[in-house]
Motif scaffolding. Structure first.
Motif, PDB file in Angstrom:
ATOM      1  N   GLY A 143       0.813  -1.211   0.000  1.00 16.60           N
ATOM      2  CA  GLY A 143       0.000   0.000   0.000  1.00 16.60           C
ATOM      3  C   GLY A 143       0.846   1.260   0.000  1.00 16.60           C
ATOM      4  O   GLY A 143       1.984   1.279   0.503  1.00 16.60           O
ATOM      5  N   SER A 144       0.297   2.320  -0.565  1.00 13.79           N
ATOM      6  CA  SER A 144       1.013   3.595  -0.649  1.00 13.79           C
ATOM      7  C   SER A 144       1.400   4.107   0.732  1.00 13.79           C
ATOM      8  O   SER A 144       2.527   4.583   0.942  1.00 13.79           O
ATOM      9  N   GLY A 145       0.471   4.013   1.684  1.00 12.07           N
ATOM     10  CA  GLY A 145       0.742   4.504   3.035  1.00 12.07           C
ATOM     11  C   GLY A 145       1.904   3.783   3.685  1.00 12.07           C
ATOM     12  O   GLY A 145       2.718   4.390   4.392  1.00 12.07           O
ATOM     13  N   MET A 146       1.994   2.473   3.445  1.00  9.97           N
ATOM     14  CA  MET A 146       3.100   1.701   4.012  1.00  9.97           C
ATOM     15  C   MET A 146       4.439   2.143   3.421  1.00  9.97           C
ATOM     16  O   MET A 146       5.435   2.259   4.132  1.00  9.97           O
ATOM     17  N   GLY A 147       4.447   2.389   2.099  1.00  7.94           N
ATOM     18  CA  GLY A 147       5.677   2.851   1.469  1.00  7.94           C
ATOM     19  C   GLY A 147       6.123   4.186   2.015  1.00  7.94           C
ATOM     20  O   GLY A 147       7.313   4.401   2.303  1.00  7.94           O
ATOM     21  N   ILE A 148       5.183   5.109   2.189  1.00  6.72           N
ATOM     22  CA  ILE A 148       5.508   6.444   2.712  1.00  6.72           C
ATOM     23  C   ILE A 148       5.999   6.350   4.148  1.00  6.72           C
ATOM     24  O   ILE A 148       6.975   7.006   4.539  1.00  6.72           O
ATOM     25  N   ALA A 149       5.344   5.506   4.957  1.00  7.64           N
ATOM     26  CA  ALA A 149       5.792   5.302   6.341  1.00  7.64           C
ATOM     27  C   ALA A 149       7.198   4.720   6.378  1.00  7.64           C
ATOM     28  O   ALA A 149       7.998   5.058   7.262  1.00  7.64           O
ATOM     29  N   SER A 150       7.515   3.846   5.420  1.00  2.34           N
ATOM     30  CA  SER A 150       8.857   3.262   5.360  1.00  2.34           C
ATOM     31  C   SER A 150       9.915   4.329   5.102  1.00  2.34           C
ATOM     32  O   SER A 150      11.032   4.250   5.623  1.00  2.34           O
TER      33      SER A 150
END
Length: 278
Positions: free
Chosen positions: A56-63
């Motif tokens: 998910g996009s949110g997971m990538g950004i959090a990473s």
């Protein structure tokens, strides 16, 4: 879901070299395309290793915030909270718009209609219509197969239709699960990236609905390349890559490959659309 991790012996050695090991995380919409690009990038840059994962996009950004990725693939722009957090943490972000995608709405092969208008789709996805009776005259429940709130596609549709999704919507982990759910459910409706449907030229096992922006207008398919290039499909969007400035030098060869002739050809062959002048 495919993952590209350290390659063979040479690539394992490369993985130990932090300046040659690129970590890409994020959008499930983009993950198959990212794998194709990385595989072909490695053929001409085998001193690099590229690790791809979705979630998910949110997971990538959090990473990125946690310094666990060099590139975050995202099917949506940064929101205000994310932008603020990056600034507070002193992480400068560079943005690359590397392709364009259309979001496709899918139903079971037995679904009696081939198209749906935006107003009706809004009523279905918001939960206003609990059954298909107002749409197809079938008194069967609407079953929505969607994504979690950290998904860029979830956010994109919610904003585009100005809705909150029905609380009864099923939250799936990715495109493959949505496809499988709708394939097995005669009353199901879901959404996936059109590029995902077209990947490897696969024959979809579901029906892809054409979208009518307003009643009386021509219905447009998310697979209609001409319509996408003319921006006539209601649910099309840019695909982003967010890169910390600290990682830019490391990933620049990969970004250059994406923008070059070989990368642009892969993007098109994978069912996505290139950005003119990119």
């Amino acid at each position: 879901m495919k993952y590209l991790v350290c390659w063979a012996m040479l690539a394992v050695t490369a993985c130990s070299n932090n300046q040659k090991a690129i970590r890409v995380k994020g959008s499930d919409t983009e993950v198959n395309l990212a794998v194709d690009l990385a595989e072909n990038f490695y053929k001409v840059n085998n001193n690099f290793s590229v690790a791809i994962s979705g979630g998910g996009s949110g997971m990538g950004i959090a990473s990125l915030m946690n310094r666990q990725a060099d590139i975050a693939n995202s099917s949506r722009p940064l929101n205000a909270e994310e932008d603020s957090l990056f600034k507070k943490r002193g992480i400068q972000i560079r943005t690359v718009v590397f392709a364009e995608d259309a979001t496709a709405f899918i139903v079971n092969k037995s679904f009696p209609l081939d198209s749906i208008d935006v107003a009706t789709l809004t009523a279905v996805l918001s939960g206003k219509y609990k059954t298909w009776q107002p749409v197809t005259k079938q008194h069967i429940p609407v079953n929505i197969y969607g994504r979690q709130s950290n998904s860029g596609t979830h956010s994109f549709i919610s904003k585009k239709l100005n809705i909150q999704f029905s609380p009864d919507a099923k939250e799936m982990n990715g495109n493959a699960q949505i496809m499988e759910g709708v394939k097995r459910d005669a009353s199901g409706i879901g959404y996936v990236g059109a590029g995902y449907l077209l990947h490897d030229g696969a024959n979809p096992s579901v029906k892809i609905l054409k979208i009518t922006e307003k009643q009386g207008r021509q219905a447009v398919s998310p697979l209609d390349k001409k319509a996408i290039l003319e921006h006539r499909y209601y649910f099309q969007r840019p695909l982003y890559q967010f890169i910390p400035a600290a990682s830019w030098q490391k990933v620049s060869a990969f970004i250059d490959f994406e923008k070059g002739p070989a990368g642009q050809k892969i993007i098109q062959q994978s069912g996505y659309y290139i950005i003119p002048g990119n």
